[in-house]
Design a protein around this motif. Structure first.
Motif, PDB file in Angstrom:
ATOM      1  N   ILE A  71     -17.097 119.134  24.075  1.00  0.00           N
ATOM      2  CA  ILE A  71     -18.465 118.924  23.615  1.00  0.00           C
ATOM      3  C   ILE A  71     -19.095 120.288  23.358  1.00  0.00           C
ATOM      4  O   ILE A  71     -18.531 121.318  23.718  1.00  0.00           O
ATOM      5  N   TYR A  72     -20.259 120.266  22.771  1.00  0.00           N
ATOM      6  CA  TYR A  72     -21.028 121.494  22.539  1.00  0.00           C
ATOM      7  C   TYR A  72     -22.313 121.406  23.345  1.00  0.00           C
ATOM      8  O   TYR A  72     -22.994 120.383  23.345  1.00  0.00           O
ATOM      9  N   ILE A  73     -22.610 122.503  24.031  1.00  0.00           N
ATOM     10  CA  ILE A  73     -23.766 122.559  24.924  1.00  0.00           C
ATOM     11  C   ILE A  73     -24.619 123.764  24.571  1.00  0.00           C
ATOM     12  O   ILE A  73     -24.083 124.856  24.318  1.00  0.00           O
ATOM     13  N   ILE A  74     -25.919 123.569  24.554  1.00  0.00           N
ATOM     14  CA  ILE A  74     -26.858 124.676  24.365  1.00  0.00           C
ATOM     15  C   ILE A  74     -27.166 125.251  25.737  1.00  0.00           C
ATOM     16  O   ILE A  74     -27.598 124.519  26.643  1.00  0.00           O
ATOM     17  N   LEU A  75     -26.928 126.526  25.907  1.00  0.00           N
ATOM     18  CA  LEU A  75     -27.141 127.167  27.201  1.00  0.00           C
ATOM     19  C   LEU A  75     -28.638 127.258  27.512  1.00  0.00           C
ATOM     20  O   LEU A  75     -29.450 127.538  26.627  1.00  0.00           O
TER      21      LEU A  75
END
Length: 77
Positions: A71-75
């Motif tokens: 998945i892609y996560i925004i820090l």
């Protein structure tokens, strides 16, 4: 988070549910890669995340229910 040896880092709890990771991952998931880089300890994870900036989107590979997923996560800031 806790180390699982040579398998990655298990999520034990989230500090805040407001972060993107807490909305996409679950307690018990095992994170194995950040941006395609494998790690085994919380120290290695910290080093990888220190190279990223708040607000940056990173790919996260994790293990859940016998499967690897990405998945892609925004820090968080």
């Amino acid at each position: 988070i806790s180390s699982t040896g040579d398998f990655g880092i298990r999520i034990d709890q989230f500090i805040s549910n407001s972060y993107d990771a807490a909305r996409k991952l679950k307690v018990g998931d095992i994170i194995t890669h950040i941006n395609g880089v494998k790690f085994n300890t919380s120290t290695e994870l910290s080093i990888l995340l220190d190279k990223c900036s708040p607000g940056e989107t990173v790919s996260v590979t994790y293990y859940r229910d016998g499967q690897y997923q990405e998945i892609y996560i925004i820090l968080g800031r």
